[in-house]
Design a protein around this motif. Sequence first.
Motif, PDB file in Angstrom:
ATOM      1  N   HIS A   1       0.818  -0.931   0.043  1.00 23.05           N
ATOM      2  CA  HIS A   1       0.296   0.065  -0.581  1.00 23.05           C
ATOM      3  C   HIS A   1       0.931   0.850  -0.234  1.00 23.05           C
ATOM      4  CE1 HIS A   1       0.480   0.977   4.245  1.00 23.05           C
ATOM      5  NE2 HIS A   1       0.407  -0.360   4.496  1.00 23.05           N
TER       6      HIS A   1
ATOM      7  N   ASP B   1       6.207   2.863   6.299  1.00 22.08           N
ATOM      8  CA  ASP B   1       4.899   2.183   5.628  1.00 22.08           C
ATOM      9  C   ASP B   1       3.917   2.127   4.610  1.00 22.08           C
ATOM     10  OD1 ASP B   1       3.125   0.837   5.990  1.00 22.08           O
ATOM     11  OD2 ASP B   1       2.803   1.418   9.099  1.00 22.08           O
TER      12      ASP B   1
ATOM     13  N   GLU C   1      -4.964   1.206   3.111  1.00 20.58           N
ATOM     14  CA  GLU C   1      -4.866   0.596   3.841  1.00 20.58           C
ATOM     15  C   GLU C   1      -5.091   0.669   5.451  1.00 20.58           C
ATOM     16  OE1 GLU C   1      -2.949  -2.716   6.058  1.00 20.58           O
ATOM     17  OE2 GLU C   1      -2.196  -0.461   6.057  1.00 20.58           O
ATOM     18  N   GLU C   2      -4.580   1.681   5.397  1.00 23.45           N
ATOM     19  CA  GLU C   2      -4.538   2.609   6.986  1.00 23.45           C
ATOM     20  C   GLU C   2      -6.030   2.704   7.398  1.00 23.45           C
ATOM     21  OE1 GLU C   2      -1.789   2.185   8.201  1.00 23.45           O
ATOM     22  OE2 GLU C   2       0.045   2.558   6.799  1.00 23.45           O
TER      23      GLU C   2
ATOM     24  N   HIS D   1       4.335   4.442  12.320  1.00 22.40           N
ATOM     25  CA  HIS D   1       3.459   5.254  12.402  1.00 22.40           C
ATOM     26  C   HIS D   1       4.062   6.216  12.648  1.00 22.40           C
ATOM     27  CE1 HIS D   1      -0.227   2.609  11.122  1.00 22.40           C
ATOM     28  NE2 HIS D   1       0.486   2.009  10.345  1.00 22.40           N
TER      29      HIS D   1
HETATM   30 MN    MN Z   1       0.802   0.754   9.003  1.00 25.49          MN
END
Ligand code: MN
Length: 474
Positions: A99, A271, A301-302, A447
């Motif tokens: 992602h 990420d 995705e998050e 994150h």
């Molecule tokens: Mn993530």
Amino acid sequence: MEKKNIWEFYTNEQLAEIETFTKKYRDFLDQGKTERECVDVTVNMIEAAGYRELPKLVAAGAELKAGDKVYNVLMNKMIIMFIIGEDKLSKGMNILGSHIDSPRLDVKQNPLYEEEGLAYLDTHYYGGVKKYQWVTIPLAIHGVMVKKDGTCVEINIGEEDNDPVFFISDLLPHLAAEQMEKKANKFIEGEALDIIVGNKPILIKKEETDQADKKDEPIKEAVKKGILEILKQSYDVEEEDFISAELEVVPAGRAREAGFDRSMILAYGQDDRVCSFAGLVAMLEAENLKRTACLIFADKEEIGSVGATGMHSRFFENTVAELMNLTGDYSELNLRRVLASSCMLSTDVGAAYDPFYKSSFEKRNAAMLSGGVIYKKFTGARGKSGSNDANAEYLGYIRKMMEEFNIRFQTAEIGKVDVGGGGTIAYILANYGMNVIDSGVAVMNMHAPWEATSKADIYEAKRAYSAFLTGLGL
Ligand code: MN
Ligand code: MN
């Protein structure tokens, strides 16, 4: 099974290759700090490598054959790439999926306001963030504002040395005794994450005011008006154009090497653009493939893989159907067969073991920084809730391949079983009945505005993904 620091295994030649490779990775991160920018930089790279856009091929009624390279973009935020293999598509594909969205602060639709001489943009955070990490750091704004006439204005401010940056204020420690008593999730509230964008009132010359009696009255919201004037001059946009905008507030600054030994990368949005980049390079290097290769960069995705550009949408399935049609292999049943007989690596990051937070990890089954590419049989929380639990036979297939190509890998879970967990896009593709396993790069302080990875792990992930694309499936 002992875990080793993989840096010790490399030859001088490989060490040099790691440096070249990760320099390109840093450039990729710098050029693509949002999903839109990441799609743009990717399209530039793959078009130079001979990839052609699917809708154009469909319109031209093109016929695809082994070796052809194709891509399809949705809303500038999701992209899927293919290299047609020698085998019939209905025998299945080797799919890499990552992602390209990352946690950040999104600007709201009615965001601009002024309070006590300070102009703010109101934000709504996106994805899982520890809110206190986002205050007092330099921030940049990336995104688009779409005007009523359809013109799309691209905004990218805060990255160049002479660009201004933006910031979120925090209370000085001298006055923070009460604040410091609060729990971390209340320490900075979501609505306190508005960015400061100005402090200088607009100057309106007296002769511009036609009403003589109003000349000495202060102008209301003069700072906000000043900002609107700048936006008008710089981008030709009005306040109402925020309604149709997607502006993302991200940490300002470039991806950096970290450590005296420069063994790590510290950057925003690793990420999951770290696995995206490893997959992209693997695709660009792939040739003479038996099975068709597919690389997916998904958005959203998050926030649960939702929306048209999230993995739950039909975009992937529809794209595969179009592709099959151009290879002369399409039928509804064949499409089902392709999807069911494909193999996938859901290439997403894993949590790196952090010696400062030992109690959250179970060391034997945690990913070590510089421990090699990670394979995660299951993710999920507590009783594996929400996990794609990969099939043991598939893991056997993967292990054999990793051994054949001499790839350094480690197996891992995200943390202690009762502590928490996370999701990826793995379970969504698994719905087709295909073999899927999570595989990725370990990230420390995931994150956070600045996330850390090991150069060696990124390199090993690329090698693993290259090997995977040569696989014959099972
Ligand atoms: Mn993530
Ligand atoms: Mn991720």
